[in-house]
Design an enzyme around this catalytic site. Structure first.
Site, PDB file in Angstrom:
ATOM      1  N   ASP A 152       8.531  12.929  13.174  1.00 16.54           N
ATOM      2  CA  ASP A 152       9.185  11.622  13.101  1.00 16.54           C
ATOM      3  C   ASP A 152       8.148  10.632  12.592  1.00 16.54           C
ATOM      4  OD1 ASP A 152      10.354   9.148  13.470  1.00 16.54           O
ATOM      5  OD2 ASP A 152      10.809   9.440  15.601  1.00 16.54           O
ATOM      6  N   VAL A 153       8.315  10.173  11.348  1.00 17.88           N
ATOM      7  CA  VAL A 153       7.277   9.332  10.743  1.00 17.88           C
ATOM      8  C   VAL A 153       7.182   7.950  11.389  1.00 17.88           C
ATOM      9  CG1 VAL A 153       7.396  10.514   8.522  1.00 17.88           C
ATOM     10  CG2 VAL A 153       8.822   8.474   8.911  1.00 17.88           C
TER      11      VAL A 153
ATOM     12  N   TYR B 126      17.281  -2.586   3.277  1.00 22.39           N
ATOM     13  CA  TYR B 126      16.673  -1.650   2.344  1.00 22.39           C
ATOM     14  C   TYR B 126      15.836  -2.386   1.306  1.00 22.39           C
ATOM     15  CZ  TYR B 126      16.289   2.283  -0.924  1.00 22.39           C
ATOM     16  OH  TYR B 126      15.808   3.265  -1.751  1.00 22.39           O
TER      17      TYR B 126
ATOM     18  N   LYS C 235      11.726  -2.165   0.586  1.00 20.00           N
ATOM     19  CA  LYS C 235      11.200  -1.659  -0.678  1.00 20.00           C
ATOM     20  C   LYS C 235      10.346  -2.700  -1.398  1.00 20.00           C
ATOM     21  CE  LYS C 235      12.658   2.493  -0.305  1.00 20.00           C
ATOM     22  NZ  LYS C 235      11.680   3.597  -0.135  1.00 20.00           N
TER      23      LYS C 235
END
Length: 262
Positions: A72-73, A167, A171
């Site tokens: 799990d990052v 999102y 980014k």
């Protein structure tokens, strides 16, 4: 520890000098862009640590030189443990492809649950930062020093889609992370670049072909491209010598809305 797989001439012309395969970590390796990139790297002779939340898709693509690491990052303890295992298994790390990410449902900001925002930030930004942190630490202290980090940005790192504030914000932040790592990595021979991808065909982008909301609030299908084009682009970035770097690359379906998206 990586096993030697090739020989070549040394700098003084003597024969042979043992060469070890290059090593990489790919996050989000179980599907889509991560899967295609992992396969391209392995086909090119790289040893790859396959990181993802679920082990089954990782085992599906692993070859004899791959290491499967469910991870799990978003969990700093788990990430540090994963990279410690990679250091033990590989001995030297050449490249991290920071790819793991999620979309959230398209809504205007007032209709977006706070949990959606937190999930996007945790995976897309915090997860990328944690993995970059662990890779940078190993690259800075290994011998020979150095390595490469490639961050998966997005077309949304430049222009948003309607209803995509979580999102898009993450980014845009990845671009800042890329620039900061590029600067901080210079003294340690660590290069950092970013690939901004538009409409690569995968499970995450299946809705593009069916129809997706546009800036004029009409829904229309969009063209997509084969995900293998992304994989070969990442491979090109990864195989450059460390005295050269693709700082930013955009690879996208040629006719998708981007330039003048709005």
């Amino acid at each position: 520890m990586a096993q030697p797989t090739a020989v070549g001439l040394g700098p003084d012309g003597t024969w042979p000098v043992v060469l070890s395969p290059k090593t990489a970590v790919v996050t989000g390796a179980g599907s889509g862009i991560g899967r295609a990139t992992s396969l391209a790297l392995m086909d090119a002779g790289w040893r790859v640590a396959l990181i993802g939340r679920r082990s089954a898709p990782l085992h599906d693509i692993a070859n004899d030189s791959a290491v499967v690491i469910p991870c799990d990052v978003t969990d700093p303890i788990v990430v540090d443990a994963a990279f410690a295992q990679i250091a033990d298994d590989f001995g030297h790390l050449d490249m991290l492809f920071n790819n793991a990410g999620i979309f959230t449902a398209g809504r205007t900001i007032d209709d977006i649950p706070v949990d959606d925002w937190l999930a996007a930030v945790n995976v897309n930004l915090t997860g990328a930062w944690l993995c970059a942190r662990a890779a940078f630490k190993q690259m800075r202290h290994q011998s020979p020093i150095g390595g490469r980090i490639i961050n998966n940005g997005s077309i949304s790192a430049h222009v948003p889609r309607p209803g995509s504030s979580p999102y898009t914000a993450t980014k845009h932040a990845i671009t800042g992370l890329t620039k900061s790592l590029s600067l901080d990595g210079r003294p340690y021979n660590i290069a950092c670049g970013q690939i901004d991808i538009g409409n690569a065909a995968s499970d995450m982008t299946a809705q593009m072909s069916a129809g997706i909301l546009q800036a004029d609030l009409n829904t229309r299908p969009e063209p997509v491209m084969d995900v293998d084009h992304v994989a070969t682009s990442v491979l090109h970035m990864a195989e450059l010598p460390l005295d050269a770097n693709v700082q930013f690359m955009t690879v996208m379906a040629s006719a998708m809305p981007y330039v003048g998206r709005g």
